[in-house]
Design a protein around this motif. Sequence first.
Motif, PDB file in Angstrom:
ATOM      1  N   SER A 101     -10.072   2.871  -5.882  1.00 41.51           N
ATOM      2  CA  SER A 101      -8.877   3.873  -6.551  1.00 41.51           C
ATOM      3  C   SER A 101      -9.398   4.231  -5.906  1.00 41.51           C
ATOM      4  O   SER A 101      -8.823   6.474  -7.277  1.00 41.51           O
ATOM      5  N   GLY A 119       0.814  -1.210   0.000  1.00 38.59           N
ATOM      6  CA  GLY A 119       0.000   0.000   0.000  1.00 38.59           C
ATOM      7  C   GLY A 119       0.844   1.255   0.000  1.00 38.59           C
ATOM      8  O   GLY A 119       0.566   2.217  -0.725  1.00 38.59           O
ATOM      9  N   LEU A 120       1.903   1.250   0.810  1.00 36.97           N
ATOM     10  CA  LEU A 120       2.790   2.402   0.854  1.00 36.97           C
ATOM     11  C   LEU A 120       3.498   2.599  -0.478  1.00 36.97           C
ATOM     12  O   LEU A 120       3.626   3.722  -0.975  1.00 36.97           O
ATOM     13  N   GLY A 121       3.945   1.486  -1.085  1.00 36.46           N
ATOM     14  CA  GLY A 121       4.615   1.582  -2.385  1.00 36.46           C
ATOM     15  C   GLY A 121       3.696   2.134  -3.457  1.00 36.46           C
ATOM     16  O   GLY A 121       4.103   2.974  -4.277  1.00 36.46           O
ATOM     17  N   LEU A 122       2.438   1.692  -3.458  1.00 40.87           N
ATOM     18  CA  LEU A 122       1.476   2.194  -4.441  1.00 40.87           C
ATOM     19  C   LEU A 122       1.145   3.660  -4.194  1.00 40.87           C
ATOM     20  O   LEU A 122       0.983   4.434  -5.145  1.00 40.87           O
ATOM     21  N   ALA A 123       1.048   4.052  -2.918  1.00 41.17           N
ATOM     22  CA  ALA A 123       0.784   5.463  -2.604  1.00 41.17           C
ATOM     23  C   ALA A 123       1.930   6.350  -3.081  1.00 41.17           C
ATOM     24  O   ALA A 123       1.711   7.447  -3.604  1.00 41.17           O
ATOM     25  N   LEU A 124       3.162   5.885  -2.896  1.00 44.38           N
ATOM     26  CA  LEU A 124       4.323   6.640  -3.374  1.00 44.38           C
ATOM     27  C   LEU A 124       4.329   6.712  -4.895  1.00 44.38           C
ATOM     28  O   LEU A 124       4.615   7.762  -5.479  1.00 44.38           O
ATOM     29  N   ALA A 125       4.007   5.590  -5.550  1.00 41.69           N
ATOM     30  CA  ALA A 125       3.951   5.592  -7.018  1.00 41.69           C
ATOM     31  C   ALA A 125       2.899   6.566  -7.518  1.00 41.69           C
ATOM     32  O   ALA A 125       3.106   7.286  -8.509  1.00 41.69           O
ATOM     33  N   SER A 126       1.752   6.616  -6.821  1.00 35.72           N
ATOM     34  CA  SER A 126       0.696   7.544  -7.203  1.00 35.72           C
ATOM     35  C   SER A 126       1.148   8.988  -7.045  1.00 35.72           C
ATOM     36  O   SER A 126       0.906   9.836  -7.910  1.00 35.72           O
ATOM     37  N   ALA A 127       1.844   9.280  -5.922  1.00 37.87           N
ATOM     38  CA  ALA A 127       2.334  10.640  -5.691  1.00 37.87           C
ATOM     39  C   ALA A 127       3.337  11.045  -6.766  1.00 37.87           C
ATOM     40  O   ALA A 127       3.306  12.170  -7.268  1.00 37.87           O
ATOM     41  N   PHE A 128       4.226  10.130  -7.139  1.00 40.11           N
ATOM     42  CA  PHE A 128       5.206  10.432  -8.178  1.00 40.11           C
ATOM     43  C   PHE A 128       4.521  10.644  -9.522  1.00 40.11           C
ATOM     44  O   PHE A 128       4.884  11.544 -10.284  1.00 40.11           O
ATOM     45  N   ALA A 129       3.529   9.798  -9.834  1.00 42.73           N
ATOM     46  CA  ALA A 129       2.839   9.921 -11.122  1.00 42.73           C
ATOM     47  C   ALA A 129       2.044  11.221 -11.204  1.00 42.73           C
ATOM     48  O   ALA A 129       2.107  11.948 -12.201  1.00 42.73           O
ATOM     49  N   PHE A 130       1.286  11.527 -10.140  1.00 48.03           N
ATOM     50  CA  PHE A 130       0.537  12.782 -10.118  1.00 48.03           C
ATOM     51  C   PHE A 130       1.480  13.982 -10.155  1.00 48.03           C
ATOM     52  O   PHE A 130       1.202  14.996 -10.798  1.00 48.03           O
ATOM     53  N   LEU A 163      -5.442  -0.436   0.702  1.00 43.94           N
ATOM     54  CA  LEU A 163      -4.464  -1.174   1.483  1.00 43.94           C
ATOM     55  C   LEU A 163      -4.003  -0.428   2.724  1.00 43.94           C
ATOM     56  O   LEU A 163      -3.543  -1.046   3.682  1.00 43.94           O
ATOM     57  N   LEU A 164      -4.103   0.900   2.711  1.00 47.76           N
ATOM     58  CA  LEU A 164      -3.695   1.699   3.869  1.00 47.76           C
ATOM     59  C   LEU A 164      -4.950   2.199   4.566  1.00 47.76           C
ATOM     60  O   LEU A 164      -5.654   1.461   5.212  1.00 47.76           O
ATOM     61  N   SER A 165      -5.227   3.486   4.459  1.00 47.59           N
ATOM     62  CA  SER A 165      -6.433   4.117   4.988  1.00 47.59           C
ATOM     63  C   SER A 165      -6.506   5.474   4.336  1.00 47.59           C
ATOM     64  O   SER A 165      -5.504   5.980   3.814  1.00 47.59           O
ATOM     65  N   PRO A 166      -7.688   6.110   4.300  1.00 45.47           N
ATOM     66  CA  PRO A 166      -7.792   7.420   3.653  1.00 45.47           C
ATOM     67  C   PRO A 166      -6.835   8.441   4.233  1.00 45.47           C
ATOM     68  O   PRO A 166      -6.206   9.201   3.501  1.00 45.47           O
ATOM     69  N   GLN A 167      -6.708   8.483   5.596  1.00 44.53           N
ATOM     70  CA  GLN A 167      -5.865   9.517   6.178  1.00 44.53           C
ATOM     71  C   GLN A 167      -4.385   9.279   5.921  1.00 44.53           C
ATOM     72  O   GLN A 167      -3.630  10.217   5.650  1.00 44.53           O
ATOM     73  N   VAL A 168      -3.936   8.021   5.990  1.00 45.32           N
ATOM     74  CA  VAL A 168      -2.521   7.734   5.753  1.00 45.32           C
ATOM     75  C   VAL A 168      -2.174   7.946   4.287  1.00 45.32           C
ATOM     76  O   VAL A 168      -1.174   8.583   3.946  1.00 45.32           O
ATOM     77  N   ALA A 169      -3.001   7.415   3.377  1.00 44.28           N
ATOM     78  CA  ALA A 169      -2.754   7.610   1.950  1.00 44.28           C
ATOM     79  C   ALA A 169      -2.805   9.093   1.594  1.00 44.28           C
ATOM     80  O   ALA A 169      -2.060   9.559   0.716  1.00 44.28           O
ATOM     81  N   GLY A 170      -3.676   9.839   2.285  1.00 47.10           N
ATOM     82  CA  GLY A 170      -3.774  11.269   2.020  1.00 47.10           C
ATOM     83  C   GLY A 170      -2.513  12.016   2.381  1.00 47.10           C
ATOM     84  O   GLY A 170      -2.075  12.913   1.666  1.00 47.10           O
ATOM     85  N   VAL A 171      -1.893  11.637   3.507  1.00 48.80           N
ATOM     86  CA  VAL A 171      -0.654  12.295   3.900  1.00 48.80           C
ATOM     87  C   VAL A 171       0.475  11.940   2.940  1.00 48.80           C
ATOM     88  O   VAL A 171       1.262  12.796   2.536  1.00 48.80           O
ATOM     89  N   VAL A 172       0.563  10.669   2.546  1.00 53.81           N
ATOM     90  CA  VAL A 172       1.602  10.270   1.596  1.00 53.81           C
ATOM     91  C   VAL A 172       1.419  11.012   0.281  1.00 53.81           C
ATOM     92  O   VAL A 172       2.390  11.375  -0.390  1.00 53.81           O
ATOM     93  N   THR A 231      -2.174  10.234 -15.155  1.00 50.09           N
ATOM     94  CA  THR A 231      -3.612  10.061 -14.920  1.00 50.09           C
ATOM     95  C   THR A 231      -3.973   8.594 -14.701  1.00 50.09           C
ATOM     96  O   THR A 231      -4.396   8.212 -13.615  1.00 50.09           O
ATOM     97  N   VAL A 232      -3.784   7.750 -15.723  1.00 49.16           N
ATOM     98  CA  VAL A 232      -4.184   6.344 -15.592  1.00 49.16           C
ATOM     99  C   VAL A 232      -3.405   5.665 -14.468  1.00 49.16           C
ATOM    100  O   VAL A 232      -3.994   5.115 -13.531  1.00 49.16           O
ATOM    101  N   LEU A 233      -2.072   5.692 -14.562  1.00 41.53           N
ATOM    102  CA  LEU A 233      -1.261   5.056 -13.528  1.00 41.53           C
ATOM    103  C   LEU A 233      -1.475   5.705 -12.172  1.00 41.53           C
ATOM    104  O   LEU A 233      -1.576   5.022 -11.142  1.00 41.53           O
ATOM    105  N   ALA A 234      -1.575   7.043 -12.151  1.00 41.46           N
ATOM    106  CA  ALA A 234      -1.706   7.765 -10.880  1.00 41.46           C
ATOM    107  C   ALA A 234      -3.004   7.398 -10.165  1.00 41.46           C
ATOM    108  O   ALA A 234      -3.004   7.130  -8.958  1.00 41.46           O
ATOM    109  N   TYR A 235      -4.131   7.376 -10.885  1.00 39.31           N
ATOM    110  CA  TYR A 235      -5.404   7.073 -10.249  1.00 39.31           C
ATOM    111  C   TYR A 235      -5.489   5.607  -9.827  1.00 39.31           C
ATOM    112  O   TYR A 235      -6.002   5.291  -8.746  1.00 39.31           O
TER     113      TYR A 235
END
Length: 344
Positions: free
Chosen positions: A344, A10-21, A254-263, A241-245
């Motif tokens: 997503s 979950g953390l890895g995907l959140a980081l990938a999303s942040a990088f993509a966005f 995999l995480l939670s809204p608040q944790v993913a939001g901070v990442v 867009t596609v990868l980021a979302y």
Amino acid sequence: MYASQGRSAGLGLALASAFAFGGSGVAAKPLIEAGLDPLHVVWLRVAGAALVMLPVAWRHRGLVRERPVLLAGFGLFAVAGVQAFYFASISRIPVGVALLVEYLAPALVLGWVRFVQRRPVTRAAAAGVVLAVGGLACVVEVWAGLSFDAVGLLLALGAACCQVGYFVLSDQGAGHGDTAKARPPHPVGVIAYGLLAGAAVLTVVARPWSMDWTVLGGSADMDGRDVPAWLLLVWIVLLATVLAYVTGVVSVRLLSPQVAGVVACLEAVVATVLAWVLLGEHLSAPQLVGGGVVLIGAFIAQSSAPKSPSGPVASGPGAPASGATGADEPAAAGTDVSRPPASS
């Protein structure tokens, strides 16, 4: 073992999303400077991604009947709303101020979880939000050129609220509050229909028939280098867009809204660093320090999962269901993946 792997994924995907966005602005700015209206770039981004995701939408066409409100809300708030409000706000207030206000979303998510869903949050998560927001203030150098415009600030706050919708609706998509359904809707299917709905809304707002399409056939300047405009558009559509979302919504599961939001706050850091490397926009010392503070805040927040409710959780939007997911579905958002998932 399962808990550790799920949390790491979950953390890895959140980081990938942040990088993509975070890469979207670097690719979009040369197109805007080449002559495209910012709103037209947003429409190209969302409409292109919706076209790419059409086969996925067809495969999960049952979602239209099963979760029409979720799909419409995701498209309106998580896709069209965030971007439309943000571009409207930067026409009235400095970009840095708009970005900081938009990224108050993690704090708003924390408030949603605590006061609306009535679920406890850890002090570490709250401290992480405070650090991340403070670091963002340094990254965007909010003190430079601040001019108070009530309408502009309200528009930026609208973008923040829509970003909350992105995390909360991703959490809702996990099936919380729906005891009648053991399996949540497929996250990629939700994204596909969200993009389609967002593209429909943005078509009305952006009016792409008035766009200068010839710009896409030429080149755009990226810090002295000529880059084909179509290549930048592909970057925006597929990666930003596609990868980021896709990675973003699954990370919320995999995480939670608040944790993913901070990442996700790392998006601002990524955008600033990429602008430094690719566009020649150099970082100042306060921005470097602020980026480090954001990283520390994100780490503190993600290192401590939300506490388990000690009693029945209040019913309502996002309240956990008592059933379990199928083995092939992501863990529940808003729950600690070290515990058996509720859904997503």
